[in-house]
Design a protein around this motif. Structure first.
Motif, PDB file in Angstrom:
ATOM      1  N   ILE A  68       0.854  -1.183   0.000  1.00 12.37           N
ATOM      2  CA  ILE A  68       0.000   0.000   0.000  1.00 12.37           C
ATOM      3  C   ILE A  68       0.894   1.238   0.000  1.00 12.37           C
ATOM      4  CG2 ILE A  68      -1.719   1.332   1.275  1.00 12.37           C
ATOM      5  CD1 ILE A  68      -2.881  -1.264   2.261  1.00 12.37           C
ATOM      6  N   SER A  69       0.701   2.085  -1.004  1.00 14.78           N
ATOM      7  CA  SER A  69       1.436   3.344  -1.081  1.00 14.78           C
ATOM      8  C   SER A  69       0.830   4.305  -0.070  1.00 14.78           C
ATOM      9  CB  SER A  69       1.336   3.943  -2.481  1.00 14.78           C
ATOM     10  OG  SER A  69       1.904   3.069  -3.419  1.00 14.78           O
ATOM     11  N   ARG A  70       1.695   4.863   0.753  1.00 17.42           N
ATOM     12  CA  ARG A  70       1.251   5.777   1.801  1.00 17.42           C
ATOM     13  C   ARG A  70       1.412   7.228   1.347  1.00 17.42           C
ATOM     14  NH1 ARG A  70       2.209   4.247   7.513  1.00 17.42           N
ATOM     15  NH2 ARG A  70       3.353   6.200   7.524  1.00 17.42           N
ATOM     16  N   THR A  71       0.768   8.138   2.073  1.00 12.54           N
ATOM     17  CA  THR A  71       0.876   9.555   1.728  1.00 12.54           C
ATOM     18  C   THR A  71       2.271  10.111   1.963  1.00 12.54           C
ATOM     19  OG1 THR A  71       0.048  10.204   3.901  1.00 12.54           O
ATOM     20  CG2 THR A  71      -1.578  10.027   2.122  1.00 12.54           C
ATOM     21  N   ASP A  72       3.072   9.416   2.794  1.00  9.40           N
ATOM     22  CA  ASP A  72       4.445   9.875   3.031  1.00  9.40           C
ATOM     23  C   ASP A  72       5.413   9.346   1.967  1.00  9.40           C
ATOM     24  OD1 ASP A  72       4.751   7.204   3.729  1.00  9.40           O
ATOM     25  OD2 ASP A  72       5.266   7.594   5.818  1.00  9.40           O
ATOM     26  N   ARG A  73       4.859   8.787   0.891  1.00  5.46           N
ATOM     27  CA  ARG A  73       5.608   8.248  -0.255  1.00  5.46           C
ATOM     28  C   ARG A  73       6.370   6.968   0.054  1.00  5.46           C
ATOM     29  NH1 ARG A  73       7.288  13.365  -3.942  1.00  5.46           N
ATOM     30  NH2 ARG A  73       5.328  14.438  -3.640  1.00  5.46           N
ATOM     31  N   ARG A  74       6.088   6.372   1.184  1.00  6.87           N
ATOM     32  CA  ARG A  74       6.670   5.078   1.526  1.00  6.87           C
ATOM     33  C   ARG A  74       5.630   4.009   1.192  1.00  6.87           C
ATOM     34  NH1 ARG A  74       9.281   5.245   7.274  1.00  6.87           N
ATOM     35  NH2 ARG A  74      10.585   3.645   6.368  1.00  6.87           N
ATOM     36  N   THR A  75       6.061   2.779   1.142  1.00  9.73           N
ATOM     37  CA  THR A  75       5.157   1.663   0.852  1.00  9.73           C
ATOM     38  C   THR A  75       5.097   0.753   2.057  1.00  9.73           C
ATOM     39  OG1 THR A  75       5.686   1.762  -1.511  1.00  9.73           O
ATOM     40  CG2 THR A  75       4.735  -0.295  -0.688  1.00  9.73           C
ATOM     41  N   ALA A  76       3.898   0.521   2.544  1.00  6.77           N
ATOM     42  CA  ALA A  76       3.684  -0.418   3.643  1.00  6.77           C
ATOM     43  C   ALA A  76       3.471  -1.797   3.030  1.00  6.77           C
ATOM     44  CB  ALA A  76       2.471  -0.006   4.469  1.00  6.77           C
ATOM     45  N   VAL A  77       4.280  -2.766   3.447  1.00  9.84           N
ATOM     46  CA  VAL A  77       4.193  -4.128   2.921  1.00  9.84           C
ATOM     47  C   VAL A  77       3.614  -5.020   4.017  1.00  9.84           C
ATOM     48  CG1 VAL A  77       5.456  -6.060   1.916  1.00  9.84           C
ATOM     49  CG2 VAL A  77       6.213  -3.703   1.471  1.00  9.84           C
ATOM     50  N   PHE A  78       2.499  -5.645   3.696  1.00  7.71           N
ATOM     51  CA  PHE A  78       1.813  -6.527   4.629  1.00  7.71           C
ATOM     52  C   PHE A  78       1.878  -7.960   4.124  1.00  7.71           C
ATOM     53  CE2 PHE A  78      -0.074  -2.388   5.175  1.00  7.71           C
ATOM     54  CZ  PHE A  78      -0.278  -2.285   6.537  1.00  7.71           C
ATOM     55  N   THR A  79       1.945  -8.907   5.061  1.00 10.18           N
ATOM     56  CA  THR A  79       1.931 -10.326   4.718  1.00 10.18           C
ATOM     57  C   THR A  79       0.629 -10.930   5.231  1.00 10.18           C
ATOM     58  OG1 THR A  79       4.334 -10.443   4.790  1.00 10.18           O
ATOM     59  CG2 THR A  79       3.143 -12.530   4.969  1.00 10.18           C
ATOM     60  N   VAL A  80      -0.053 -11.640   4.356  1.00  9.62           N
ATOM     61  CA  VAL A  80      -1.344 -12.241   4.686  1.00  9.62           C
ATOM     62  C   VAL A  80      -1.149 -13.373   5.690  1.00  9.62           C
ATOM     63  CG1 VAL A  80      -3.305 -13.550   3.762  1.00  9.62           C
ATOM     64  CG2 VAL A  80      -2.338 -11.628   2.451  1.00  9.62           C
TER      65      VAL A  80
END
Length: 134
Positions: A68-80
């Motif tokens: 998920i691209s965040r507003t701070d221009r970083r990407t949050a990576v989640f594992t199901v």
């Protein structure tokens, strides 16, 4: 992603039906990647049967990643961690919306059986945990 809120009954809204390609993040809740449970909902399909943003959500498996691209221009990576199907009458709100205190993500869409009179009879929920921020 678009911001969504709650309806008058306190239920999570989804993006407008004319935007089936959008996922709706619960804007008054936890931002994705922050401590707490971030919630996003989206359509599985349109009234005409065309695929929605979460058409393949139920096909995710444990270990899959979601970015998920965040507003701070970083990407949050989640594992199901899990993908579960609940009947609408037995939807476990506390389990789905509750916070563990760590960064988590829940993706929600319609699922299960379908009737023209009532629509989908349940919901697919994906449970994921933050594993990286890039």
């Amino acid at each position: 992603m678009t911001r969504v809120g709650l309806d008058a009954a306190g239920a999570l809204r989804t993006p407008p039906p004319d935007k089936p390609g959008y996922a709706g993040w619960y804007g008054d809740g936890t931002p994705p990647g922050s401590a707490g449970t971030a919630i996003a909902a989206g359509h599985v399909d349109t009234p005409d049967g065309d695929p929605g943003v979460f058409y393949d959500l139920g096909a995710l498996t444990e270990g899959a990643t979601i970015e998920i691209s965040r507003t701070d221009r970083r990407t949050a990576v989640f594992t199901v961690r899990a993908v579960e199907l609940y009947e609408r009458k037995e939807f476990p709100s506390k389990k789905v919306y509750g916070s563990s205190g760590r960064p988590e993500l829940r993706l929600i869409t319609c699922g299960g059986g379908y009737t023209k009179r009532t629509g989908y009879l349940g919901n697919v929920v994906v449970y994921a945990t933050l594993t990286a921020v890039t």
